[in-house]
Design an enzyme around this catalytic site. Structure first.
Site, PDB file in Angstrom:
ATOM      1  N   ASN A  34       0.873  -1.174   0.000  1.00  0.00           N
ATOM      2  CA  ASN A  34       0.000   0.000   0.000  1.00  0.00           C
ATOM      3  C   ASN A  34       0.908   1.222   0.000  1.00  0.00           C
ATOM      4  O   ASN A  34       1.502   1.553   1.024  1.00  0.00           O
ATOM      5  CB  ASN A  34      -0.887  -0.033   1.259  1.00  0.00           C
ATOM      6  CG  ASN A  34      -1.716   1.233   1.412  1.00  0.00           C
ATOM      7  OD1 ASN A  34      -1.754   2.071   0.518  1.00  0.00           O
ATOM      8  ND2 ASN A  34      -2.371   1.364   2.556  1.00  0.00           N
TER       9      ASN A  34
ATOM     10  N   LYS B  64       0.163   4.263  -0.241  1.00  0.00           N
ATOM     11  CA  LYS B  64      -0.436   5.461   0.376  1.00  0.00           C
ATOM     12  C   LYS B  64      -0.184   6.687  -0.524  1.00  0.00           C
ATOM     13  O   LYS B  64      -0.135   6.540  -1.736  1.00  0.00           O
ATOM     14  CB  LYS B  64       0.090   5.642   1.808  1.00  0.00           C
ATOM     15  CG  LYS B  64      -0.088   4.343   2.623  1.00  0.00           C
ATOM     16  CD  LYS B  64       0.141   4.513   4.089  1.00  0.00           C
ATOM     17  CE  LYS B  64      -0.069   3.157   4.784  1.00  0.00           C
ATOM     18  NZ  LYS B  64       0.062   3.236   6.223  1.00  0.00           N
TER      19      LYS B  64
ATOM     20  N   HIS C 293      -9.405   1.138   5.252  1.00  0.00           N
ATOM     21  CA  HIS C 293      -8.097   1.358   5.899  1.00  0.00           C
ATOM     22  C   HIS C 293      -8.262   2.300   7.090  1.00  0.00           C
ATOM     23  O   HIS C 293      -9.069   3.234   7.044  1.00  0.00           O
ATOM     24  CB  HIS C 293      -7.104   1.939   4.887  1.00  0.00           C
ATOM     25  CG  HIS C 293      -5.698   1.889   5.391  1.00  0.00           C
ATOM     26  ND1 HIS C 293      -5.192   2.834   6.265  1.00  0.00           N
ATOM     27  CD2 HIS C 293      -4.703   1.001   5.195  1.00  0.00           C
ATOM     28  CE1 HIS C 293      -3.946   2.517   6.568  1.00  0.00           C
ATOM     29  NE2 HIS C 293      -3.624   1.408   5.928  1.00  0.00           N
TER      30      HIS C 293
ATOM     31  N   GLU D 132      -6.578   4.701   8.057  1.00  0.00           N
ATOM     32  CA  GLU D 132      -6.389   6.128   7.727  1.00  0.00           C
ATOM     33  C   GLU D 132      -7.663   6.707   7.117  1.00  0.00           C
ATOM     34  O   GLU D 132      -7.985   7.874   7.332  1.00  0.00           O
ATOM     35  CB  GLU D 132      -5.158   6.289   6.810  1.00  0.00           C
ATOM     36  CG  GLU D 132      -3.867   6.086   7.599  1.00  0.00           C
ATOM     37  CD  GLU D 132      -2.719   5.455   6.836  1.00  0.00           C
ATOM     38  OE1 GLU D 132      -2.725   5.467   5.591  1.00  0.00           O
ATOM     39  OE2 GLU D 132      -1.796   4.933   7.502  1.00  0.00           O
TER      40      GLU D 132
ATOM     41  N   GLU E   4      -4.939  -4.819  10.727  1.00  0.00           N
ATOM     42  CA  GLU E   4      -3.909  -3.796  10.904  1.00  0.00           C
ATOM     43  C   GLU E   4      -4.155  -3.058  12.216  1.00  0.00           C
ATOM     44  O   GLU E   4      -4.949  -2.107  12.260  1.00  0.00           O
ATOM     45  CB  GLU E   4      -3.950  -2.786   9.753  1.00  0.00           C
ATOM     46  CG  GLU E   4      -3.703  -3.389   8.386  1.00  0.00           C
ATOM     47  CD  GLU E   4      -3.157  -2.352   7.397  1.00  0.00           C
ATOM     48  OE1 GLU E   4      -2.094  -2.619   6.834  1.00  0.00           O
ATOM     49  OE2 GLU E   4      -3.763  -1.288   7.223  1.00  0.00           O
TER      50      GLU E   4
ATOM     51  N   GLY F  77       2.936   2.439  10.757  1.00  0.00           N
ATOM     52  CA  GLY F  77       3.881   3.536  10.565  1.00  0.00           C
ATOM     53  C   GLY F  77       4.612   3.929  11.835  1.00  0.00           C
ATOM     54  O   GLY F  77       5.247   4.984  11.901  1.00  0.00           O
TER      55      GLY F  77
ATOM     56  N   SER G 174       3.853  -1.948  10.297  1.00  0.00           N
ATOM     57  CA  SER G 174       5.304  -1.995  10.475  1.00  0.00           C
ATOM     58  C   SER G 174       5.939  -3.339  10.096  1.00  0.00           C
ATOM     59  O   SER G 174       6.910  -3.769  10.721  1.00  0.00           O
ATOM     60  CB  SER G 174       5.684  -1.592  11.905  1.00  0.00           C
ATOM     61  OG  SER G 174       5.292  -0.251  12.155  1.00  0.00           O
TER      62      SER G 174
HETATM   63  P1  13P Z   1       3.310   0.514   7.585  1.00  0.00           P
HETATM   64  O1  13P Z   1       3.821  -0.777   6.979  1.00  0.00           O
HETATM   65  O2  13P Z   1       4.029   1.709   7.067  1.00  0.00           O
HETATM   66  O3  13P Z   1       3.228   0.436   9.068  1.00  0.00           O
HETATM   67  O4  13P Z   1       1.794   0.679   7.050  1.00  0.00           O
HETATM   68  C1  13P Z   1       0.913  -0.378   7.190  1.00  0.00           C
HETATM   69  C2  13P Z   1      -0.319  -0.062   6.450  1.00  0.00           C
HETATM   70  O5  13P Z   1      -1.081   0.796   6.848  1.00  0.00           O
HETATM   71  C3  13P Z   1      -0.598  -0.806   5.213  1.00  0.00           C
HETATM   72  O6  13P Z   1      -1.890  -0.596   4.770  1.00  0.00           O
END
Ligand code: 13P
Length: 251
Positions: free
Chosen positions: A9, A11, A96, A98, A168, A174, A214
């Site tokens: 992903n 982002k 997601h 976010e 997640e 992150g 992560s």
């Molecule tokens: P990270 O791998 O940067 O922690 O992000 C995970 C994520 O949100 C994947 O959708």
């Protein structure tokens, strides 16, 4: 035996040129037609068609990071399922954290998106996960159960066969702080039991449940060796060809 699924992903990262560079490093770094797992990349909307063009002769699949549930019309700034199909997407990430936490997406909205994706022949990667304060309050399972039940409301067993679920934990995204393999496995097992209640053993035994938060080339192998962890949804580590390839190889 479920085949592992590794998804990147991206982002809100990578413009057109950066997309070309990253995909060219990725496709030259792995044997793209002989992968030992399924690999999906999810670039920004503006790079999807370019990514489709660069990946169409490989086994790497394409996904988007979001979509709206209406077919078309006055929804400024939104992208439809048919638009994603038309640029070669096979998957779409929905729900997601976010989207939930920054853009206020509700379980009901996410459910509508999942229904539209399924009806349009896109495979949803449906994300669920608890906040740190929810884990600390001991209500992780309650939160996950609500997200799963509401997000998958009125989704048929047949449609479930099309879907991927991604666990997640929000506190692990992150932050460099990953769930331990045991913590992740516990929730994955719980999610599989919820799917078993909803759709029975055959669907629940076959559905892919990815872990995200992560994941990197150091922790991937141990996470992916857990019984109910069938793959990974990767943010930061998917933005560098080397680390993404290492994770693919960890399967
Ligand atoms: P990270 O791998 O940067 O922690 O992000 C995970 C994520 O949100 C994947 O959708």
């Amino acid at each position: 035996m479920r085949r592992k699924v590794i998804a990147g992903n991206w982002k809100m990262n990578n413009d057109l040129k950066e997309t070309q560079n990253l995909l060219s490093r990725l496709t030259s770094g792995i044997s793209v037609n002989n992968l030992n797992c399924d690999v999906i990349v999810c670039p920004a909307f503006t790079s999807l068609f370019e990514a489709y063009t660069l990946l169409k002769d490989t086994k790497i699949k394409l996904g988007a990071q979001n979509m709206y549930f209406e077919t078309s019309g006055a929804f400024t700034g939104e992208i439809s399922a048919a638009m994603l199909k038309s640029v070669g997407c096979e998957y779409v990430i929905l729900g997601h954290s976010e989207r939930r936490n920054i853009f206020g997406e509700t379980d009901e909205l996410i459910n509508n998106k999942i229904k539209k994706a399924n009806a349009s022949g896109l495979k949803p990667i449906f994300c669920v996960g608890e906040l740190l304060e929810e884990r600390e309050a001991g209500i992780t399972e309650k939160v996950i159960e609500k997200q799963i039940r509401s997000g998958l409301k009125d989704i048929s067993s047949e449609e479930m066969g099309n879907m991927i679920i991604a666990y997640e934990p929000v506190w692990a995204i992150g932050t460099g702080k990953t769930a331990s393999p045991e913590q992740a496995e516990e929730v994955h097992k719980f999610i599989r039991s919820l799917i078993n209640d909803k759709c029975g053993a055959s669907i629940s035994e076959n559905i892919i449940i990815q872990y995200g938060g992560s994941v990197n080339n150091k922790n991937a192998r141990e996470l992916l060796s857990q019984k109910d962890i069938d793959g990974a949804l990767i943010g930061g580590a998917s933005l560098k060809a080397d680390s993404f390839i290492d994770i693919i190889q960890a399967t």
